[in-house]
Design a protein around this motif. Sequence first.
Motif, short mmCIF file in Angstrom:
data_model
loop_
_atom_site.label_atom_id
_atom_site.label_comp_id
_atom_site.label_asym_id
_atom_site.label_seq_id
_atom_site.Cartn_x
_atom_site.Cartn_y
_atom_site.Cartn_z
N ARG A 16 -115.74 156.29 -25.94
CA ARG A 16 -115.85 156.57 -24.51
C ARG A 16 -114.57 156.23 -23.78
N ALA A 18 -113.77 154.81 -20.07
CA ALA A 18 -114.61 154.17 -19.05
C ALA A 18 -113.76 153.69 -17.87
N PRO A 19 -113.13 154.61 -17.16
CA PRO A 19 -112.23 154.17 -16.08
C PRO A 19 -112.98 153.71 -14.83
N SER A 20 -112.31 152.85 -14.08
CA SER A 20 -112.79 152.53 -12.73
C SER A 20 -112.16 153.58 -11.82
N GLU A 52 -116.89 153.65 -14.17
CA GLU A 52 -117.26 152.25 -13.91
C GLU A 52 -117.02 151.92 -12.43
N ARG A 58 -112.38 148.41 -6.38
CA ARG A 58 -111.63 149.35 -7.22
C ARG A 58 -112.23 150.76 -7.11
N PHE A 204 -118.06 143.32 -14.52
CA PHE A 204 -117.50 144.30 -15.46
C PHE A 204 -117.86 143.95 -16.90
N ASN A 208 -120.21 146.71 -18.72
CA ASN A 208 -119.44 147.47 -19.70
C ASN A 208 -120.04 147.29 -21.10
N ARG A 222 -109.20 150.54 -26.01
CA ARG A 222 -108.80 150.24 -24.63
C ARG A 222 -107.55 149.39 -24.65
N HIS A 226 -107.37 143.88 -22.37
CA HIS A 226 -108.81 143.60 -22.40
C HIS A 226 -109.20 142.66 -23.53
N1 GLU Z 1 -113.36 149.99 -16.39
C1 GLU Z 1 -112.49 149.34 -17.32
C2 GLU Z 1 -111.05 149.64 -16.95
O1 GLU Z 1 -110.82 150.62 -16.25
C3 GLU Z 1 -112.83 149.82 -18.71
C4 GLU Z 1 -112.25 149.07 -19.82
C5 GLU Z 1 -112.81 149.55 -21.14
O2 GLU Z 1 -112.38 150.59 -21.61
O3 GLU Z 1 -113.68 148.89 -21.65
O4 GLU Z 1 -110.16 148.92 -17.32
#
Ligand code: GLU
Length: 485
Positions: A16, A18-20, A52, A58, A204, A208, A222, A226
């Motif tokens: 996936r 998963a952007p903010s 997200e 954000r 988050f 997440n 990612r 992270h």
């Molecule tokens: N929403 C997180 C971000 O934008 C996602 C990080 C992830 O891929 O788990 O950094």
Amino acid sequence: MSEIRNIQTNEPIRVRFAPSPTGIMHLGNIRTALMNFLFARQKNGIFVLRIEDTDPQRDFDPEGRQIIQDLEWLGLSYDEGPHKGGPYAPYYQSQRSAIYQEQLNVLIKNKSVYRCFCTTTELETKRQRQITLKQPPRYDQTCYKLSKEAIADKLAIDTPFIWRFHIDQNKKAEFKDLGHGNMSFDLVNFSDFPLTRQDGSFTFIFANCVDDIAMKINYVFRGDDHTSNTVNQVVLYQAFNAKLPIYWHMPIICNLEGKKLSKREFGFSLRDLREAGFLSEAINNYLSIIGASFENEILTLDEIIAQYNFDNISSANQIKYDVEKLRWINHKWIGQLDTQELLKRCMPILEKNYSDIAQQDHNTLLNLIALVQTDLVTLNDVVPAVRFYFIKPVIASDQIQAIKPNAPLEKISKILSNNLELLKDSENFLKIVTVTAKEAGIKLSDMMPIIRMILTGSPQGPHIGQIITILGWQEAEARFQSYFG
Ligand code: GLU
């Protein structure tokens, strides 16, 4: 046999992006989306888009519209997500609160979490004290140690609280990473972390992780930034008794000095690159090859899907962003684009700069584009490259003399004005100029840039015969005449 193939035979690959919805798709995001996309396509897996949007600080791009548009522009199509749906919908975190609450209840039931009544000010004061004492800033478990009675008292007077996850500091968190191999972290260096905020929303780290489990994500690619979140999430997976995904903490994109790319640097955002006339093909191409090795560096998405080696990922934790290399790739891509397609992409830029473009015949425009195609590094370069066609250059003799200080300008002028009738034959233009220049004892290398300058306003550029063809002799003659005039 690598992990990827083992897993692939047992269960479908699910990854996936998963952007903010911050409103800015930057290079790091694009590369993350791209690598997830490539992996899914190569392994016949599913590529999920999850927005997200639980953090109001954000959330600047309602419904992630910009992200969806940018992914479409890049050609990185997702299989499940907003507007497409899928078995694990909804794909907006803001619509999944009930799922988070349900999963929080599981953790409350199995006593993995506790209420934390500490206020933000208290936490900040403790943090500052720890920093002063040169201790790592960690939650000191004040509320973990509260007695049942103390908790009941606080609840009786409606003291606000958050749910905090309790980690066993005697244990380790271990996971697999495609770039770094087996990773192991002593939890003694980590502290109990919040799963909810004072307003009841979910953090988050929690949302997440719950979503990755619920959506059966088995590979998480990612940014390297992270990694410490992953450590916390690994203990959450254990508390849920869920199978861990395999991770790839991808290198952070740095500038040439090795510093994290900043918002102010050119090329940070996709918008910068789009507005500067970079092609989506070139951006995908560049972001795929940096940090990896390919024999041929100019590749389509399909070729990258076929060739990307996920079994041999470098362990580097940063890669350098080199705009010059991206420009080179863009130049190559423009050069190999079908001319019709190139014209289509240049049209909006041309329309903005040349108001009379609508009156131009399509074939003439195609010829014009074909003439300058290999000179373009970005699409925006088309504006100066075709200016000669739309705007008659105004050039003074001293400008011409400046490009060839030793050229006999007067003599050249005379030859040209005397031979205009002959030169009309654009197909043989070069031959005729060569013969006439030789007869008059003038070097061709002096003569050609001058002719080009008269016709186009620039000493460099396309073949002169082709310039005359596209301008038409009448216009070319008028340009010569105005110079002699
Ligand atoms: N929403 C997180 C971000 O934008 C996602 C990080 C992830 O891929 O788990 O950094």
